[in-house]
Design an enzyme around this catalytic site. Structure first.
Site, short mmCIF file in Angstrom:
data_model
loop_
_atom_site.label_atom_id
_atom_site.label_comp_id
_atom_site.label_asym_id
_atom_site.label_seq_id
_atom_site.Cartn_x
_atom_site.Cartn_y
_atom_site.Cartn_z
N CYS A 1 20.47 4.12 -31.18
CA CYS A 1 21.49 4.98 -30.57
C CYS A 1 22.76 4.18 -30.30
O CYS A 1 23.87 4.63 -30.59
CB CYS A 1 20.97 5.60 -29.28
SG CYS A 1 22.08 6.81 -28.55
N SER B 1 28.15 8.22 -19.90
CA SER B 1 26.83 8.85 -19.99
C SER B 1 26.51 9.70 -18.78
O SER B 1 25.55 10.47 -18.79
CB SER B 1 25.75 7.78 -20.15
OG SER B 1 25.67 7.00 -18.96
N ALA C 1 32.91 5.51 -23.21
CA ALA C 1 31.68 6.28 -23.37
C ALA C 1 31.07 6.48 -22.00
O ALA C 1 30.66 5.52 -21.34
CB ALA C 1 30.71 5.54 -24.29
N GLY D 1 26.02 8.09 -15.87
CA GLY D 1 25.46 7.10 -14.96
C GLY D 1 26.55 6.35 -14.21
O GLY D 1 27.74 6.41 -14.56
N VAL D 2 26.12 5.61 -13.21
CA VAL D 2 27.09 4.88 -12.39
C VAL D 2 27.78 3.77 -13.19
O VAL D 2 28.97 3.49 -13.00
CB VAL D 2 26.41 4.31 -11.13
CG1 VAL D 2 25.33 3.29 -11.48
CG2 VAL D 2 27.43 3.70 -10.18
N CYS E 1 15.39 10.18 -24.66
CA CYS E 1 15.92 11.51 -24.36
C CYS E 1 15.27 12.63 -25.16
O CYS E 1 15.08 13.73 -24.64
CB CYS E 1 17.43 11.52 -24.56
SG CYS E 1 17.97 11.14 -26.24
N GLY F 1 29.38 0.99 -20.46
CA GLY F 1 28.85 0.42 -19.23
C GLY F 1 27.78 -0.63 -19.45
O GLY F 1 27.00 -0.91 -18.52
#
Length: 363
Positions: free
Chosen positions: A103, A10, A8, A12-13, A202, A127
């Site tokens: 979520c 997103s 998954a 992001g790092v 979000c 992550g």
């Protein structure tokens, strides 16, 4: 056959580095971003959240660097039903929702997990900062805190079933610092190596939660009274859904000393304020409880635990008792500040997550 993992991503790092680590471990990987929300009239998620169009591009770039296939799955219908609707319903009942847990629970670890199984993938990786291990003596999969205590996210994963845990991988759980993750991302030439962590919900794209709820539900929430512990009216509120338990800022009152929301009465349309005393509670009841460290049949009487009643709260000593109807009573050793109906209560035993549920009542 080789190991296959759906990652998954997103944008992001953290999730990008998780994908890199899964590939390094020999997994045949694909990266997936979930498209979760699209507001009426176009546009996607709020800037600063985790699912903007820019986030998808960052995820795509990381997947390209790694040479793994990348897809976007449209789950907007599921997200509206499982997350946004629950968010609104909890506020309407006077509770304090946690849409980020919903979520993770209903989208990443249910809907996306189901898709991974349908596509023939052994594991789903994210992550999150947490760890999973198998205890052969207990015959159970365990959820553990991350090595990095400051980033630990085990609280938002308390719902994972034994089956889900057996197929979940959290590659960042053993990192000691976030800086290590960013440095690895820089070595891999990820464009998001120094990207800020997402913070905002979000789907609240404009205004505050109250504005969103009025638009989503197609109704307004009328003003009412702020009332103190002695029953004195302190002023007018802007609609009861705009306030949460423990809130101090944004009340719009001129007060001699700080006051906090400790209760809401939906029938009277009143918000009750305290200088602090009534925020502290000794016990609560949680329902929809998921046991991880123990099978429920093993629970006899009250067990000592530490407990977190909010994501950012500190763990505090408590005891947990399994009730005949499956709910769990949690008694804090010392009164706990601002536990709220609708939030998660998560129990720990050392580094292990005992389990968790949704706060149903407080007393």
């Amino acid at each position: 056959m080789g190991k296959k993992a759906l990652v998954a991503m997103s944008g992001g790092v953290d999730s990008s580095v998780a994908a890199a680590l899964m590939k390094e471990r020999g997994y045949d990987c694909i990266g997936v971003t979930m498209k979760l929300y699209e507001k009426e009239g176009g546009g996607t998620c709020r800037v600063g959240s985790c699912c903007t169009a820019e986030d998808a591009e960052d995820a795509r770039q990381a997947a390209s660097v790694l040479g793994i296939p990348y897809y976007v799955f449209n789950f907007t219908g599921d997200f509206e039903r499982e997350v946004i609707r629950r968010f609104a319903e909890t506020y309407l009942k006077g509770g304090t929702p946690n849409p980020c847990i919903d979520c993770n629970r209903y989208m990443k670890h249910r809907r996306l997990y189901q898709r991974a199984r349908e596509l023939g993938f052994d594991s789903i990786a994210t992550g999150h900062y947490a760890r999973v291990s198998f205890d052969a003596g207990r015959g159970r999969w365990l959820l553990k805190k991350a090595r990095n205590a400051a980033k630990d996210q085990s609280y938002v994963l308390y719902f994972l079933s034994q089956e889900q845990l057996s197929h979940s991988v959290f590659p960042l759980g053993d990192f000691e610092t976030k800086e290590e993750v960013r440095e690895l991302a820089e070595k891999l030439h990820f464009l998001n190596a120094r990207k800020r962590d997402s913070q905002d919900i979000c789907f609240v794209t404009e205004g505050d939660y109250g504005d969103f709820l009025e638009s989503y539900l197609g109704r307004s929430f009328p003003p009412g009274n702020f009332v103190d512990e002695e029953g004195r009216i302190l002023g007018r509120h802007r609609g009861i859904v705009r306030y949460t338990i423990g809130q101090r800022k944004g009340l719009g009152l001129s007060l001699e000393a700080p006051m906090y929301v400790y209760e809401k009465d939906l029938l009277k349309n009143e918000v009750y304020l305290t200088r602090g005393e009534k925020l502290y509670q000794k016990e609560l009841i949680a329902d929809d409880f998921n046991w991880i460290l123990y099978d429920p049949s093993e629970i006899k009487g009250a067990i000592p635990v530490t407990a977190k009643s909010r994501y950012r709260a500190k763990e505090v000593p408590a005891e947990a008792e399994l009730l005949p109807d499956g709910r769990v009573r949690v008694r804090f050793q010392e009164p706990e500040r601002a536990p709220a109906i609708g939030q998660a209560i998560v129990l720990y035993e050392g580094e292990n997550v005992v389990g968790g549920g949704t706060i149903q009542s407080i007393f």
